[in-house]
Design an enzyme around this catalytic site. Structure first.
Site, short mmCIF file in Angstrom:
data_model
loop_
_atom_site.label_atom_id
_atom_site.label_comp_id
_atom_site.label_asym_id
_atom_site.label_seq_id
_atom_site.Cartn_x
_atom_site.Cartn_y
_atom_site.Cartn_z
N GLU A 343 54.83 62.39 51.01
CA GLU A 343 53.87 63.47 51.28
C GLU A 343 53.07 63.89 50.04
OE1 GLU A 343 55.96 65.78 54.97
OE2 GLU A 343 56.85 66.14 53.00
C1 ACM Z 1 60.28 63.78 54.23
O1 ACM Z 1 60.78 64.17 55.30
N1 ACM Z 1 59.19 64.34 53.74
C2 ACM Z 1 60.87 62.68 53.48
#
Ligand code: ACM
Length: 535
Positions: A343
């Site tokens: 992310e």
């Molecule tokens: C995640 O759930 N951002 C690895």
């Protein structure tokens, strides 16, 4: 390596076999997924074992535990570690049985009665973690090639005795080895701070189901939880926040060392994670020099993701990760440092790849192997880097294909598909804590997938194992933690350990039900999933 030829039996077949050999009660009715869960007839102790073992051969009469039972840890020359495993097993058995169970040196072989722990360097078929547990009327012999195998054997023995009180271990032989080498759980102590004691409690819980890895997500936008001597404000200031505005907190180096040692005594490896280049607001709030404009942001107590990024063009960034990862590597005996990489929505793709190149080199320089979330597959994973897949049914084919390509190029995969393995997903819409962005994960869904065939184009040989992450945006108490983890953690433990042929929800849900009294006896606040016929 010698292949064990004894086939694993279905519970029904095993029951039929038990009826031939011992006076046990079995049921032919196995329930049905579609029907409401009904109270189950008692399973035999072998049938209750979770994870299901690779092979069980019932035979003859069992061994009755009693006031005279001792734990024998080998004669002269037996390693001290066997003695330690024996002491720990005796301690684990004393509570439920109420027996004194002294640990004695000598006669680790078949010679004396009681529980005998025996290392057999020649038992190559048992591998790094396998074991054999053989019970006759004179005692129970645990044999393994390694102390880890003896520890796992001991956990099986615990389950062959009643949850409370003493009893008779049934006669016969369990021969058991894991399907996957990596069997993990992850805890997010960044979104909400938890004391090390809670992490140690989780180690006790997961190691009794033969899980061997605890991944600790130590840092995120909302908090920095581990002391770093060279950057003290990370924990002192960056630790002082959490989701919802609570006080937060952090672990000292001694507390972290205590956890690592406690886990190692139970054959659990700690994998620490410092998430980067995103998920770094707590670090930047502590040190403005970690942003491109040099200004420290406020601490953050919300639940958004993807808004922070380390400054990829600044050399100070690399001094920072070198210091942090260097101190963490020095504290961590396990092989991996997890560097996140998920992310990073505020890091342009080229910057992301350039940053991850340098971060991976830092890990290698400190003598560790890289572990990262699977987004690293789209950059340049270093040779040997382990990728942790957290996609789900709606993840794009292109993203899955990038992971499959990396796997075929030699990057071992740890599978944590969010719509099966994420313990923070709600069971259903009534579940109070938890999220649902990957959908609901009722108990059968946690179990009903095959890690060996899960990702298209990825052979089972590329799968290092399975991990069950527990994110804590909505989890701030021990009871919510345990509600979300149990019973799904047990299902993932079985997927990671048991042979593919043993995976069958109809039988597994009965094994889960049989664990209910054990979870109760340990005061674990599990969710009474309606698909499981809890007693
Ligand atoms: C995640 O759930 N951002 C690895």
């Amino acid at each position: 390596m010698r292949v064990l030829r004894v086939p694993r039996r279905t519970p029904g077949a095993l029951c039929a076999l038990l009826l031939l050999t011992a006076p046990v009660s079995c049921t032919a009715a196995r329930g049905d997924d579609a029907k409401p869960a009904a109270a189950s007839a008692p399973l035999s102790p072998f049938e209750r074992l979770l994870p299901a073992p690779a092979s069980v051969v019932p035979e003859g009469l069992g061994y009755a535990f009693g006031a005279g039972t001792v734990v024998r840890t080998g004669g002269p020359g037996a390693p001290e570690e066997v003695r330690r495993v024996g002491e720990l097993l005796a301690e684990q058995l004393r509570g439920p049985t109420g027996l004194p169970l002294p640990v004695v040196d000598g006669e680790g072989g078949e010679g004396g009665d009681g529980v005998r722990l025996r290392l057999d360097g020649g038992a190559g078929e048992l591998g790094e973690e396998g074991y054999r547990l053989r019970t006759t009327p004179t005692g129970v012999t645990l044999t393994a090639r390694t102390p880890a195998g003896l520890f796992h054997a001991g956990q099986t023995l615990r389950q062959l005795l009643p949850a409370r009180g003493t009893g008779t271990v049934p006669g016969g032989t369990v021969t058991d080895t894991p399907r996957f080498a990596y069997r993990g759980a992850m805890i997010d102590v960044a979104r909400h701070h938890f004391p090390v004691e809670q992490a140690k409690r989780y180690v006790d819980q997961l190691s009794q189901y033969k899980m061997n890895t605890l991944h600790v997500h130590l840092t995120d936008d909302q908090g920095w939880r581990i002391a770093v001597d060279s950057w003290p404000r990370l924990a002192e200031y960056g630790g002082g926040s959490e989701v919802g505005g609570g006080p937060g907190g952090s672990w000292s180096k001694d507390e972290y060392r205590d956890l690592v040692g406690y886990a190692a005594d139970r054959y659990v490896t700690v994998v620490p994670e410092i998430d980067m280049p995103g998920h770094v607001n707590a670090a930047q709030a502590s040190y403005g020099e970690l942003t491109c404009d040099g200004r420290a942001p406020e601490r953050y107590t919300g639940v958004k993701v993807g808004f922070s990024s380390l400054c990829v063009g600044k050399e100070r960034t690399y001094e920072f990760i070198d210091d942090v990862l260097g101190e963490l590597a020095a504290l961590t005996p396990g092989p991996y440092l997890h560097i996140g990489g998920d992310e990073a929505h505020s890091t342009p793709a080229a910057d992301y790849a350039a940053f991850m190149d340098r971060a991976q080199a830092v890990v290698a320089r400190h003598g560790k192997k890289v572990m990262a979330w699977h987004q690293l597959a789209s950059a340049r994973p270093a040779p040997g880097a382990v990728l942790q897949y957290w996609g789900h049914d709606r993840t794009s084919a292109a993203e899955k294909a990038a992971v499959a390509t990396a796997a075929r190029a030699g990057h071992p995969l740890v599978l944590s598909p969010a719509d099966h393995a994420y313990l923070d997903m709600k069971y259903d819409k009534q579940t109070k804590p938890g999220l649902a962005w990957a959908g609901y994960v009722p108990a059968p869904r946690a179990y009903s997938w095959n890690p060996g065939t899960y990702l298209p184009g990825v052979p089972e040989s590329a799968v290092l194992g399975v991990e069950a992450p527990l994110w804590t945006e909505t989890v701030s108490t021990r009871s919510d933690w345990e509600l979300m983890a149990f019973p799904r953690l047990l299902s993932l433990a079985e997927l990671a350990w048991s042979p593919a042929a043993a995976l069958d929800w109809t039988a597994h849900r009965l094994r889960l039900a049989a664990q209910g009294p054990r979870l109760d006896a340990q005061d674990i606040a599990y969710y009474r999933a309606p698909e499981v016929p809890w007693p």
